[in-house]
Each structure stands twice: as structure tokens, then as C-alpha cells.
Design a protein around this motif. Structure first.
Motif, PDB file in Angstrom:
ATOM      1  N   UNK A  41     -28.374 -14.547 -10.994  1.00 34.29           N
ATOM      2  CA  UNK A  41     -27.694 -13.384 -10.700  1.00 34.29           C
ATOM      3  C   UNK A  41     -26.815 -12.890 -11.817  1.00 34.29           C
ATOM      4  N   UNK A  42     -26.597 -11.651 -12.187  1.00 39.73           N
ATOM      5  CA  UNK A  42     -26.039 -11.271 -13.195  1.00 39.73           C
ATOM      6  C   UNK A  42     -25.017  -9.916 -12.899  1.00 39.73           C
ATOM      7  N   UNK A  43     -24.202  -9.810 -13.462  1.00 32.95           N
ATOM      8  CA  UNK A  43     -23.184  -8.628 -13.611  1.00 32.95           C
ATOM      9  C   UNK A  43     -23.004  -8.241 -15.215  1.00 32.95           C
ATOM     10  N   UNK A  44     -22.964  -6.999 -15.373  1.00 29.31           N
ATOM     11  CA  UNK A  44     -22.805  -6.547 -16.718  1.00 29.31           C
ATOM     12  C   UNK A  44     -21.733  -5.193 -16.604  1.00 29.31           C
ATOM     13  N   UNK A  45     -21.144  -5.029 -17.327  1.00 32.27           N
ATOM     14  CA  UNK A  45     -20.077  -3.856 -17.647  1.00 32.27           C
ATOM     15  C   UNK A  45     -20.505  -3.402 -19.133  1.00 32.27           C
ATOM     16  N   UNK A  46     -21.315  -2.643 -19.332  1.00 31.22           N
ATOM     17  CA  UNK A  46     -21.615  -2.105 -20.664  1.00 31.22           C
ATOM     18  C   UNK A  46     -21.230  -0.652 -20.974  1.00 31.22           C
ATOM     19  N   UNK A  47     -20.933  -0.346 -22.088  1.00 32.04           N
ATOM     20  CA  UNK A  47     -20.570   0.927 -22.738  1.00 32.04           C
ATOM     21  C   UNK A  47     -21.194   1.236 -24.201  1.00 32.04           C
ATOM     22  N   UNK A  48     -21.355   2.707 -23.891  1.00 34.83           N
ATOM     23  CA  UNK A  48     -22.166   3.195 -25.082  1.00 34.83           C
ATOM     24  C   UNK A  48     -21.250   4.277 -25.796  1.00 34.83           C
ATOM     25  N   UNK A  49     -21.009   4.340 -27.206  1.00 29.69           N
ATOM     26  CA  UNK A  49     -20.299   5.331 -27.784  1.00 29.69           C
ATOM     27  C   UNK A  49     -20.940   5.746 -28.875  1.00 29.69           C
ATOM     28  N   UNK A  50     -21.217   7.137 -28.794  1.00 28.28           N
ATOM     29  CA  UNK A  50     -21.877   7.658 -29.907  1.00 28.28           C
ATOM     30  C   UNK A  50     -20.808   8.617 -30.630  1.00 28.28           C
ATOM     31  N   UNK A  51     -21.079   8.566 -32.074  1.00 28.00           N
ATOM     32  CA  UNK A  51     -20.265   9.371 -33.051  1.00 28.00           C
ATOM     33  C   UNK A  51     -21.089   9.846 -33.990  1.00 28.00           C
ATOM     34  N   UNK A  52     -20.994  11.236 -34.691  1.00 27.78           N
ATOM     35  CA  UNK A  52     -21.959  11.663 -35.699  1.00 27.78           C
ATOM     36  C   UNK A  52     -20.955  11.920 -36.944  1.00 27.78           C
ATOM     37  N   UNK A  53     -21.822  11.453 -37.960  1.00 29.66           N
ATOM     38  CA  UNK A  53     -21.150  11.839 -39.419  1.00 29.66           C
ATOM     39  C   UNK A  53     -21.993  12.685 -40.171  1.00 29.66           C
ATOM     40  N   UNK A  54     -21.532  13.313 -41.064  1.00 25.22           N
ATOM     41  CA  UNK A  54     -22.319  14.049 -42.194  1.00 25.22           C
ATOM     42  C   UNK A  54     -22.705  13.194 -43.078  1.00 25.22           C
ATOM     43  N   UNK A  55     -23.965  13.364 -43.735  1.00 23.54           N
ATOM     44  CA  UNK A  55     -24.459  12.325 -44.737  1.00 23.54           C
ATOM     45  C   UNK A  55     -23.610  12.417 -46.021  1.00 23.54           C
ATOM     46  N   UNK A  56     -23.578  11.262 -46.497  1.00 25.99           N
ATOM     47  CA  UNK A  56     -22.484  11.060 -47.650  1.00 25.99           C
ATOM     48  C   UNK A  56     -21.020  10.284 -47.350  1.00 25.99           C
ATOM     49  N   UNK A  57     -20.987  10.407 -45.899  1.00 28.47           N
ATOM     50  CA  UNK A  57     -19.619   9.797 -45.518  1.00 28.47           C
ATOM     51  C   UNK A  57     -20.010   8.026 -45.576  1.00 28.47           C
ATOM     52  N   UNK A  58     -19.120   7.462 -46.022  1.00 30.23           N
ATOM     53  CA  UNK A  58     -19.043   6.040 -45.978  1.00 30.23           C
ATOM     54  C   UNK A  58     -19.070   5.553 -44.449  1.00 30.23           C
TER      55      UNK A  58
END
Length: 189
Positions: A41-58
Motif C-alpha cells: 500500500x502506498x500514499x504519495x503527496x507529490x508536487x510539480x513546479x514549472x518555471x521558464x528562464x530565458x537562455x543565458x540566465x544562470x
């Protein structure tokens, strides 16, 4: 006294030594039939966070480049010296889940080993993927937090060493935990 009478005590002694040695940790032998029934048996609480950066950013290097989802990330489940899964490549290290303990019944009986086992495995990890997206880079951060519980019964009839019985039980727990975590990772996109 005949020659047979001198040899007759040796046979039970050798049989006793064989039975004793099959029930110790340091000897591995097997003439047995085994049946393992396990439940997960399993229970998960997962989260996905998406961000976008312009090329050249560290944006950092603690992640996987060109991975599209967690399906692309390797998984390894470990318990002491045993493991299942794979370690992944150089660009993207595997998610490693460690099992701290497996509680089990008595495994010392030389001929019959009927026992139950249980393991509660906390799963917590973070994985960052970098996806090129035109003139920008999409950074996807996966946070997986959960618990996998494995219970089971094992019956072994015949000559089976402690080491072999322990290996069978550990393999069952490793496979169950791997299946649960892999399923959770594969469902994230």
C-alpha cells in the motif's frame, strides 16, 4: 561389534550438523519450496513546479538536462547490500530510495520457516529537470513525498539457509517498493 555399529552414530551426527548449518547466517544451501505472498500500500503527496528562464540566465546545475519527465530518471531501491534498479548515467543521477529496516519473524528453523514480514518505507526526494524550449529553458521541479508499506507472509518447506530465506524476503520488499515509486514517478509529466 560390527563395522555397521561403529558407523551408525555418524549418520545422525552428520544430519544434525547439516540441519544446524542450514539455519545459520553464514551458510547458504537450499533444497526447498517457497511461497511468498506480499501486499503493498502506498500514499504519495507529490508536487510539480514549472518555471521558464530565458537562455543565458544562470539557473543552477543540480538537475537533469534534456529530461522530459521523471520517466527518464533512473530509480534505485536499496536495503543494506541489496538493491534493485539502476544508478543512471552521468548526466542524470538516479533517485535512490533506502529501506531502513524490515521487521520479520523467526527464520532460524532448519526445515520449516513460516513467518510474516513488514516494512514501512518513507519516500522523499526532489528532482529538477531542465528542458530546452525555443529561446528559453523550462525548469521543472518535482517534489515527491510519501510512504510505501509492504507486508507479507513467507512459507519455506525444506532445507533453506537463513541467508537464502532472508534474500527471498528482501527481494520481495525491494521489488514492491520499486514498483510503487516507479509508478508514482511515471505518472508525473
Amino acid at each position: 561389534m560390527t563395522r555397521f555399529h561403529n558407523v551408525s552414530p555418524i549418520i545422525p551426527t552428520l544430519f544434525s550438523i547439516l540441519l544446524f548449518s542450514c539455519s545459520t547466517k553464514h551458510f547458504s544451501a537450499g533444497l526447498y519450496q517457497s511461497h511468498i505472498n506480499s501486499h503493498r500500500s502506498d500514499s504519495f503527496k507529490s508536487e510539480t513546479i514549472t518555471s521558464t528562464f530565458l537562455n543565458g540566465h544562470t539557473i543552477g546545475t543540480n538537475g537533469c538536462v534534456d529530461g522530459t519527465s521523471l520517466k527518464d530518471v533512473s530509480l534505485m531501491v536499496r536495503y543494506q547490500q541489496d538493491s534493485t534498479g539502476n544508478a543512471g548515467g552521468n548526466d542524470c543521477h538516479a533517485v535512490i530510495v533506502s529501506i531502513d529496516s524490515i521487521q520479520h519473524g523467526r527464520m532460524r528453523g532448519p526445515i520449516f520457516k513460516h513467518l510474516t514480514f513488514q516494512s514501512n518505507v518513507p519516500v522523499r526526494f526532489q528532482r529538477i529537470l531542465f528542458r530546452p524550449a525555443g529561446d528559453s529553458i523550462q525548469v521543472v521541479r518535482y517534489l515527491i513525498n510519501g510512504q510505501v508499506n509492504v507486508t507479507g507472509k513467507m512459507k519455506i518447506n525444506g532445507l533453506c539457509s537463513y541467508r537464502e530465506a532472508h534474500r527471498l524476503m528482501v527481494r520481495s520488499v525491494l521489488d514492491n517498493v520499486y514498483t510503487a515509486v516507479r509508478k508514482e514517478m511515471d505518472e508525473k509529466n
